[in-house]
Design a protein around this motif. Structure first.
Motif, PDB file in Angstrom:
ATOM      1  N   CYS A  10     -14.731  35.774 -60.975  1.00 49.96           N
ATOM      2  CA  CYS A  10     -15.573  35.571 -59.785  1.00 49.96           C
ATOM      3  C   CYS A  10     -15.991  34.106 -59.745  1.00 49.96           C
ATOM      4  O   CYS A  10     -16.651  33.609 -60.670  1.00 49.96           O
ATOM      5  CB  CYS A  10     -16.794  36.485 -59.836  1.00 49.96           C
ATOM      6  SG  CYS A  10     -17.956  36.208 -58.468  1.00 49.96           S
ATOM      7  N   CYS A  18     -23.873  35.131 -58.583  1.00 46.68           N
ATOM      8  CA  CYS A  18     -23.180  36.039 -57.659  1.00 46.68           C
ATOM      9  C   CYS A  18     -24.168  37.108 -57.231  1.00 46.68           C
ATOM     10  O   CYS A  18     -24.746  37.816 -58.069  1.00 46.68           O
ATOM     11  CB  CYS A  18     -21.960  36.680 -58.336  1.00 46.68           C
ATOM     12  SG  CYS A  18     -21.126  37.910 -57.294  1.00 46.68           S
ATOM     13  N   LYS A  19     -24.367  37.230 -55.926  1.00 51.39           N
ATOM     14  CA  LYS A  19     -25.371  38.162 -55.416  1.00 51.39           C
ATOM     15  C   LYS A  19     -24.988  39.628 -55.635  1.00 51.39           C
ATOM     16  O   LYS A  19     -25.846  40.506 -55.583  1.00 51.39           O
ATOM     17  CB  LYS A  19     -25.624  37.908 -53.938  1.00 51.39           C
ATOM     18  CG  LYS A  19     -24.404  38.167 -53.049  1.00 51.39           C
ATOM     19  CD  LYS A  19     -24.747  37.883 -51.593  1.00 51.39           C
ATOM     20  CE  LYS A  19     -23.550  38.142 -50.676  1.00 51.39           C
ATOM     21  NZ  LYS A  19     -23.878  37.897 -49.257  1.00 51.39           N
ATOM     22  N   TYR A  20     -23.691  39.920 -55.899  1.00 51.26           N
ATOM     23  CA  TYR A  20     -23.279  41.301 -56.102  1.00 51.26           C
ATOM     24  C   TYR A  20     -23.488  41.756 -57.543  1.00 51.26           C
ATOM     25  O   TYR A  20     -23.458  42.950 -57.825  1.00 51.26           O
ATOM     26  CB  TYR A  20     -21.800  41.478 -55.715  1.00 51.26           C
ATOM     27  CG  TYR A  20     -21.553  41.228 -54.244  1.00 51.26           C
ATOM     28  CD1 TYR A  20     -21.943  42.157 -53.284  1.00 51.26           C
ATOM     29  CD2 TYR A  20     -20.920  40.066 -53.817  1.00 51.26           C
ATOM     30  CE1 TYR A  20     -21.719  41.924 -51.938  1.00 51.26           C
ATOM     31  CE2 TYR A  20     -20.689  39.825 -52.476  1.00 51.26           C
ATOM     32  CZ  TYR A  20     -21.092  40.753 -51.539  1.00 51.26           C
ATOM     33  OH  TYR A  20     -20.863  40.522 -50.213  1.00 51.26           O
ATOM     34  N   GLN A  21     -23.623  40.832 -58.458  1.00 50.35           N
ATOM     35  CA  GLN A  21     -23.866  41.153 -59.875  1.00 50.35           C
ATOM     36  C   GLN A  21     -22.852  42.186 -60.417  1.00 50.35           C
ATOM     37  O   GLN A  21     -21.647  41.947 -60.321  1.00 50.35           O
ATOM     38  CB  GLN A  21     -25.304  41.666 -60.027  1.00 50.35           C
ATOM     39  CG  GLN A  21     -26.373  40.619 -59.734  1.00 50.35           C
ATOM     40  CD  GLN A  21     -26.369  39.470 -60.730  1.00 50.35           C
ATOM     41  OE1 GLN A  21     -26.263  39.680 -61.947  1.00 50.35           O
ATOM     42  NE2 GLN A  21     -26.445  38.258 -60.207  1.00 50.35           N
ATOM     43  N   LYS A  23     -21.962  44.967 -59.263  1.00 46.54           N
ATOM     44  CA  LYS A  23     -21.173  45.652 -58.238  1.00 46.54           C
ATOM     45  C   LYS A  23     -20.020  44.790 -57.721  1.00 46.54           C
ATOM     46  O   LYS A  23     -19.250  45.245 -56.875  1.00 46.54           O
ATOM     47  CB  LYS A  23     -22.071  46.043 -57.066  1.00 46.54           C
ATOM     48  CG  LYS A  23     -23.137  47.069 -57.444  1.00 46.54           C
ATOM     49  CD  LYS A  23     -23.999  47.416 -56.245  1.00 46.54           C
ATOM     50  CE  LYS A  23     -25.074  48.424 -56.625  1.00 46.54           C
ATOM     51  NZ  LYS A  23     -25.913  48.786 -55.460  1.00 46.54           N
ATOM     52  N   CYS A  24     -19.916  43.583 -58.223  1.00 42.89           N
ATOM     53  CA  CYS A  24     -18.852  42.686 -57.769  1.00 42.89           C
ATOM     54  C   CYS A  24     -17.492  43.202 -58.247  1.00 42.89           C
ATOM     55  O   CYS A  24     -17.354  43.709 -59.361  1.00 42.89           O
ATOM     56  CB  CYS A  24     -19.094  41.283 -58.305  1.00 42.89           C
ATOM     57  SG  CYS A  24     -17.874  40.072 -57.706  1.00 42.89           S
TER      58      CYS A  24
END
Length: 249
Positions: A10, A18-21, A23-24
């Motif tokens: 990522c 990364c804003k999805y942490q 869940k990315c």
């Protein structure tokens, strides 16, 4: 079927946050690369950027949990930053120089615009004067044209043959009036008083003078082309020329 991105790093986590942490869909390594000359494209570790809040303000609310780097700059990084600073300074100096040049050109063009505006004002003033002169000349020309038309109308009386025709008419009128006068004198010789005879002769003499001044006539003889300015003159002509004495007696 959905694609599997679990083996691809990522880029947001690699550079910082990364804003999805969890869940990315991409891979989130946790180890931080410590190599100075690391080739990031092949490295499987993280390469976080410097935390701008920590280095600009000296404080970051995330502290050790911050995904960006709080590590102090090394000598190599310091030199790179200094080189970047010098580069930016040089670019700023070039921009200032270019800006000064553009300002000088702008001022020069503004001065030229001011000169042109003054010239436009002068031209407008001259144009107004020319328009006024044109209108005045137009009025004069119209007056001259009217005068020329009047002169042309008068010159029509002086065309070849017209003067001679007028003179002939006057001579004929005078001859007729002389004959008429003689007949009137003969007729009045038998009158009772000399005074009446004298008055009648004077009237005829005045009639002769007035008739000789009339050039254009309005009474036309039915027997010929003779014209007279009065009914009395026409009657005299008919009596003398056509021997119809009952008309004028």
């Amino acid at each position: 079927m959905e694609k599997d991105f679990s083996d691809i790093l990522c880029k947001f986590n690699n550079m910082g946050y990364c804003k999805y942490q969890d869940k990315c869909s991409f891979k989130h390594p946790t180890d931080i690369c410590v190599e100075v000359k690391c080739k990031e494209q092949k490295c499987i570790k993280r390469h976080p950027k410097k935390c701008r809040f920590f280095f600009l303000r000296g404080f970051c609310k995330f502290k050790n949990d911050c995904k960006f780097s709080h590590k102090a700059f090394g000598s190599v990084e310091i030199k790179a930053v200094q080189a970047e600073i010098e580069k930016v300074k040089k670019e700023n100096a070039d921009l200032r120089k270019r800006n000064n040049t553009l300002e000088a050109e702008l001022n020069d063009k503004n001065e030229k615009i001011d000169v042109l505006q003054e010239e436009v004002k002068d031209l407008n003033v001259k144009l107004s004067k020319v328009e006024a002169e044109y209108l005045e000349t137009k009025d004069v020309n119209e007056t001259l044209l009217s005068d020329v038309e009047t002169l042309n109308e008068r010159l029509q009386l002086l065309i070849p043959g017209r003067v001679e025709e007028i003179i002939d008419e006057l001579r004929e009128n005078n001859a007729i009036l002389r004959v008429t006068l003689e007949r009137y004198v003969e007729d009045f010789e038998h009158e009772e008083t000399v005074e009446e005879e004298t008055e009648n002769c004077e009237d005829l003499i005045n009639f002769v003078g007035n008739s000789s001044q009339d050039v254009l006539s309005s009474f036309k003889c039915e027997e010929c082309n003779f014209t007279s300015s009065s009914q009395r003159g026409l009657s005299v002509h008919i009596g003398v020329k056509h021997k119809k004495s009952s008309i004028y007696r």
